[in-house]
Design an enzyme around this catalytic site. Structure first.
Site, PDB file in Angstrom:
ATOM      1  N   SER A 131       6.462 -84.545   9.015  1.00  0.00           N
ATOM      2  CA  SER A 131       7.735 -83.611   8.634  1.00  0.00           C
ATOM      3  C   SER A 131       8.901 -84.126   8.631  1.00  0.00           C
ATOM      4  O   SER A 131       9.309 -85.066   9.431  1.00  0.00           O
ATOM      5  CB  SER A 131       7.776 -82.419   9.660  1.00  0.00           C
ATOM      6  N   LYS A 185       0.374 -79.509  12.200  1.00  0.00           N
ATOM      7  CA  LYS A 185       1.387 -79.693  10.900  1.00  0.00           C
ATOM      8  C   LYS A 185       1.300 -78.100  10.005  1.00  0.00           C
ATOM      9  O   LYS A 185       2.442 -77.743   9.598  1.00  0.00           O
ATOM     10  CB  LYS A 185       1.310 -80.700   9.993  1.00  0.00           C
ATOM     11  N   HIS A 188       3.211 -75.786  12.118  1.00  0.00           N
ATOM     12  CA  HIS A 188       4.769 -75.972  11.989  1.00  0.00           C
ATOM     13  C   HIS A 188       5.268 -75.541  10.628  1.00  0.00           C
ATOM     14  O   HIS A 188       6.370 -74.823  10.903  1.00  0.00           O
ATOM     15  CB  HIS A 188       4.569 -77.476  11.954  1.00  0.00           C
ATOM     16  N   ASN A 189       4.684 -75.692   9.905  1.00  0.00           N
ATOM     17  CA  ASN A 189       4.964 -74.984   8.270  1.00  0.00           C
ATOM     18  C   ASN A 189       4.947 -73.464   8.466  1.00  0.00           C
ATOM     19  O   ASN A 189       6.087 -72.775   7.795  1.00  0.00           O
ATOM     20  CB  ASN A 189       4.051 -75.525   7.246  1.00  0.00           C
ATOM     21  N   GLU A 192       7.842 -72.676   9.927  1.00  0.00           N
ATOM     22  CA  GLU A 192       9.261 -73.165   9.045  1.00  0.00           C
ATOM     23  C   GLU A 192       9.234 -71.878   8.188  1.00  0.00           C
ATOM     24  O   GLU A 192      10.408 -71.439   7.646  1.00  0.00           O
ATOM     25  CB  GLU A 192       8.780 -74.373   8.111  1.00  0.00           C
ATOM     26  N   ARG A 447     -13.221 -45.023  14.613  1.00  0.00           N
ATOM     27  CA  ARG A 447     -14.144 -45.808  14.239  1.00  0.00           C
ATOM     28  C   ARG A 447     -15.582 -45.302  14.858  1.00  0.00           C
ATOM     29  O   ARG A 447     -16.583 -45.370  14.188  1.00  0.00           O
ATOM     30  CB  ARG A 447     -14.238 -47.198  15.151  1.00  0.00           C
TER      31      ARG A 447
HETATM   32  C1  6PG Z   1       8.160 -80.732   6.109  1.00  0.00           C
HETATM   33  C2  6PG Z   1       7.853 -79.717   5.253  1.00  0.00           C
HETATM   34  C3  6PG Z   1       7.117 -80.114   3.861  1.00  0.00           C
HETATM   35  C4  6PG Z   1       7.264 -79.291   2.507  1.00  0.00           C
HETATM   36  C5  6PG Z   1       6.661 -77.973   2.651  1.00  0.00           C
HETATM   37  C6  6PG Z   1       7.125 -77.171   1.825  1.00  0.00           C
HETATM   38  O1  6PG Z   1       7.820 -80.381   7.183  1.00  0.00           O
HETATM   39  O2  6PG Z   1       8.642 -81.796   5.721  1.00  0.00           O
HETATM   40  O3  6PG Z   1       7.031 -78.395   5.589  1.00  0.00           O
HETATM   41  O4  6PG Z   1       5.929 -80.489   4.346  1.00  0.00           O
HETATM   42  O5  6PG Z   1       8.471 -79.254   2.022  1.00  0.00           O
HETATM   43  O6  6PG Z   1       5.182 -78.136   2.782  1.00  0.00           O
HETATM   44  O7  6PG Z   1       6.415 -76.165   1.514  1.00  0.00           O
HETATM   45  P1  6PG Z   1       6.492 -74.919   0.415  1.00  0.00           P
HETATM   46  O8  6PG Z   1       6.288 -75.481  -0.803  1.00  0.00           O
HETATM   47  O9  6PG Z   1       5.124 -74.192   0.777  1.00  0.00           O
HETATM   48  O10 6PG Z   1       7.379 -74.231   1.160  1.00  0.00           O
END
Ligand code: 6PG
Length: 469
Positions: A131, A185, A188-189, A192, A447
């Site tokens: 990242s 990761k 992490h995203n 993000e 249910r």
């Molecule tokens: C990082 C980012 C990188 C990428 C994203 C963009 O940690 O450096 O996460 O991996 O810029 O995957 O993701 P999207 O295109 O889904 O917004």
């Protein structure tokens, strides 16, 4: 005479790959790149300067034979079929015990499949999340390697040299077996996505509720970046607000079409959270908001059908102060959800994740770096079995201090029709997670009523069914 002693090989010389390889070469390792595109090959050779340190080729055989044994070959190519194709093209040239590292955002089950396949051929393979974007790759990314610990040990000195440093500690650590690196990761995203959604909806709030212009937004985000909200995403937002448009008047941000794209990692985080039964609604809604943003034409049409009342303006300073606290609250909730998912995934997939170590390697280099991660790392260091960040004493205090502002702004945004689903969902998640009793007893009754799905009771053991009609 060809130099056959390059320490590190890299496939995929796009911006990320080129920057990563130059970073390796800055740290006393020699590196060799490979790409089918001759322009990318010459660009790297030109930028690398000294060919004995950085070299490249478009010929796979000379690439592989230029590397010292066991070969350490990192792939920085788009996730998906290309990774399999590159592996196949490398295979005929490799020797037993060579190591292939997938540095892309591959889906974690693909990594498990590839590891097993390559193991059958005597080749080590592991995924390492990287990242930090292009700048991180060049100056120091955060790296999340998983897979075979022995294979990682071979690459460890190189990764520790190139990774970002926080208090002199490298932002790289062995995450765990199998696809642990790619999984971490992925989450992490997901985080993000959550933080990006939040920073954008507070921008909307300040514009609509306080009529802040871009210069004021720049100042506010710059100030926020000096306090609790200190983070890469707040920092770059401040810079974005002041960037002039060189194709027209005013600031560029106003000219950017409000349709966000996505490559899939946020969606995968949400999908997998559902699979393993962990609620991460702030991240889920961040994915949905990118989808809603993409429906631009429909939104334009719908906006004409529903009148919005005029927004009650708030006093700027008060709004800014509340927003800072409320965004901090929602940031905490976003990290809490991501860490919770990691904790459960560790159990589910046998990743043996150490959450404190993950928070530590996110403190620099990566996109979600934030001063808050130092406290998150401490919380998991103090209690490695912590079920949820919200239960850590230091976080109880932070939440108590900020939840009031979150409630006020949720009410204000709802009243005035300002979409802030990241904040709303964070607050509802918090209220639900901290409720001793939820109304889901009614769901259980329903249910059982229509499907005889049975229920448990609060006052005695056992499984019960009632004939409700
Ligand atoms: C990082 C980012 C990188 C990428 C994203 C963009 O940690 O450096 O996460 O991996 O810029 O995957 O993701 P999207 O295109 O889904 O917004």
């Amino acid at each position: 005479m060809q130099n056959t002693t390059y320490d590190f090989g890299l496939v995929g010389l796009g911006v990320m790959g080129r920057n990563f390889i130059l970073n390796v070469a800055d740290h006393d390792y020699t590196a060799f790149g490979y790409d089918l595109d001759p322009e990318k090959v010459s660009a790297l050779i030109k930028e690398g300067g000294d060919k004995a340190r950085v070299n490249a080729s478009g010929d796979i055989s000379s690439f592989v034979t230029s590397l010292s044994l066991p070969r350490k070959i990192m792939l920085l190519v788009p996730a998906g079929k290309i990774v399999d194709a590159v592996i196949e093209s490398l295979l005929p040239y490799l020797s037993p015990d060579d190591i292939i590292i997938d540095g892309g955002n591959s889906f974690f089950t693909d990594t498990d499949r590839r590891e097993a396949y390559l193991q059958s051929k005597g080749i080590h393979f592991f995924g390492a999340g990287v990242s930090g974007g292009a700048e991180g790759a060049r100056k120091g990314p955060s790296i999340m390697p998983g897979g075979s610990r022995a294979a990682y040990k071979e690459v460890q000195p190189i990764f520790e040299a190139v990774a970002a440093k926080f208090n002199n500690e490298p932002c790289v650590a062995y995450m765990g077996p199998k696809s642990a690196g790619n999984y971490v990761k992925m989450v992490h995203n997901g985080i993000e996505y959550g933080l990006m959604q939040l920073t954008s909806e507070f921008y909307d709030l300040l514009q609509k509720g306080g009529q802040l212009n871009n210069n004021e937004l720049h100042k506010v985000y710059t100030e926020w970046n000096k306090g609790d909200l200190q983070s890469f995403l707040v920092e770059i937002s401040a810079k974005i607000f002041e960037k002039k448009d060189n194709l027209g008047q005013g600031q560029l941000v106003d000219k950017i079409l409000d349709k966000a794209k996505q490559k899939g990692t946020g969606k995968w985080t949400s999908q997998n959270a559902m699979d393993i039964g962990i609620p991460i609604p702030t991240i889920d809604i961040a994915v949905s908001m990118r989808e809603i943003s993409a429906l631009k034409q429909e939104r334009v049409l719908a906006s004409k059908k529903y009148e919005r009342r005029t927004i009650d303006l708030e006093k700027k300073q008060i709004l800014i102060e509340k927003a800072e606290k409320a965004m901090f609250f929602a940031f905490i909730i976003t990290y809490a959800q991501g860490m919770h998912q990691l904790r459960e995934a560790s159990r589910e997939y046998g990743y043996e994740l150490r959450l404190a170590s993950i928070a530590k390697i996110w403190r620099a280099g990566c996109i979600i770096r934030a001063s808050l991660l130092e406290d998150i790392a401490k919380a998991f260091e103090e209690d490695k079995d912590l079920a949820n960040l919200l239960l850590a004493p230091s976080f109880v205090l932070k939440i108590q201090d900020s939840v009031g502002a979150a409630r006020e702004l949720v009410a204000y945004a709802a009243e005035n029709g300002i979409p802030m689903p990241g904040l709303f969902n964070s607050l509802s998640y918090f209220d639900a997670y901290t409720s001793e009793r939820l109304p889901l007893n009614l769901v259980q009754a329903q249910r059982d009523y229509f499907g005889s799905h049975t229920y448990e009771r609060t006052d005695r053991e056992g499984i019960f069914h009632t004939d409700w009609s």
